[in-house]
Design an enzyme around this catalytic site. Sequence first.
Site, PDB file in Angstrom:
ATOM      1  N   HIS A  79       0.814  -1.309  -0.074  1.00 13.53           N
ATOM      2  CA  HIS A  79       0.066   0.060   0.021  1.00 13.53           C
ATOM      3  C   HIS A  79       1.104   1.213   0.086  1.00 13.53           C
ATOM      4  O   HIS A  79       2.079   1.298   0.589  1.00 13.53           O
ATOM      5  CB  HIS A  79      -0.851  -0.074   1.408  1.00 13.53           C
ATOM      6  CG  HIS A  79      -1.793  -1.090   1.325  1.00 13.53           C
ATOM      7  ND1 HIS A  79      -3.120  -0.967   2.095  1.00 13.53           N
ATOM      8  CD2 HIS A  79      -2.103  -2.347   0.479  1.00 13.53           C
ATOM      9  CE1 HIS A  79      -3.655  -2.109   1.917  1.00 13.53           C
ATOM     10  NE2 HIS A  79      -2.950  -2.780   0.909  1.00 13.53           N
ATOM     11  N   GLU A  81       1.090   3.924   1.885  1.00 18.56           N
ATOM     12  CA  GLU A  81       1.773   4.313   2.992  1.00 18.56           C
ATOM     13  C   GLU A  81       2.757   3.434   3.523  1.00 18.56           C
ATOM     14  O   GLU A  81       3.769   3.714   4.090  1.00 18.56           O
ATOM     15  CB  GLU A  81       0.669   4.271   4.115  1.00 18.56           C
ATOM     16  CG  GLU A  81      -0.641   5.274   3.911  1.00 18.56           C
ATOM     17  CD  GLU A  81      -1.714   4.520   3.547  1.00 18.56           C
ATOM     18  OE1 GLU A  81      -2.795   4.989   3.579  1.00 18.56           O
ATOM     19  OE2 GLU A  81      -1.504   3.718   2.658  1.00 18.56           O
ATOM     20  N   CYS A 112      -5.886   2.220   6.000  1.00 16.98           N
ATOM     21  CA  CYS A 112      -6.675   1.084   6.217  1.00 16.98           C
ATOM     22  C   CYS A 112      -6.067   0.338   7.300  1.00 16.98           C
ATOM     23  O   CYS A 112      -5.288   0.846   8.120  1.00 16.98           O
ATOM     24  CB  CYS A 112      -6.427   0.093   4.941  1.00 16.98           C
ATOM     25  SG  CYS A 112      -4.981  -0.875   4.965  1.00 16.98           S
ATOM     26  N   CYS A 115      -2.182  -0.422   7.335  1.00 11.54           N
ATOM     27  CA  CYS A 115      -1.447   0.823   7.393  1.00 11.54           C
ATOM     28  C   CYS A 115      -1.349   1.738   8.689  1.00 11.54           C
ATOM     29  O   CYS A 115      -0.538   2.187   9.247  1.00 11.54           O
ATOM     30  CB  CYS A 115      -1.746   2.047   6.164  1.00 11.54           C
ATOM     31  SG  CYS A 115      -1.397   0.948   4.642  1.00 11.54           S
TER      32      CYS A 115
END
Length: 193
Positions: A79, A81, A112, A115
């Site tokens: 992801h 991040e 999410c 993260c």
Amino acid sequence: MSHPRSATIELPGWVASVVGDVHAEGQSDRMEFAISLAERNVAEGTGGPFGAAIFDLDSGDLIAAGVNVVVAATMAIAHAEIVAIAMAGVATGHFDLANSSRAELVTTTEPCAMCLGAVPWSGVTSLVCGARDEDARAVGFDEGIKPTDWMADLDAAGISVTRDIQRSHAADVLADYARGGGVIYNGRGGMGD
């Protein structure tokens, strides 16, 4: 099938052309940069509609950038991040960003569940979010199970949270990606979001 001995997350080649000497004084300017990463990631076909950047709060200089490369890297953890945090560790030479600066993580969408767990361990002292969790869920992304009071939890850990910086622009990136037929990868699909 043999067991892999290593896994590598690489930023798409185009990122190098936009991360030169990036300097952004305010949260809105830093968010604009993160959104531009997400938009370009979609336009280039190199990943999902998420961008993140880590800035030094004292200088306003970019420490590292990240974009979502889940599909390209075949890694559910790739992801934006997580990628930005990993790149910042490499850039600073330390796993704890608090070791070298006061760092701010700017992300186009609220983190999410995965993260969110990485934020306190990264050493950032500030988290700035564009689109909200519900904006990501509205287009089909599964953001996972997050604590109801996640912002208060981060605040208690010494990490300030600012939401809704350019929210409509960031949410538009998500919606445009979905309307354009982008892959909505999520936990239900077995690939992570």
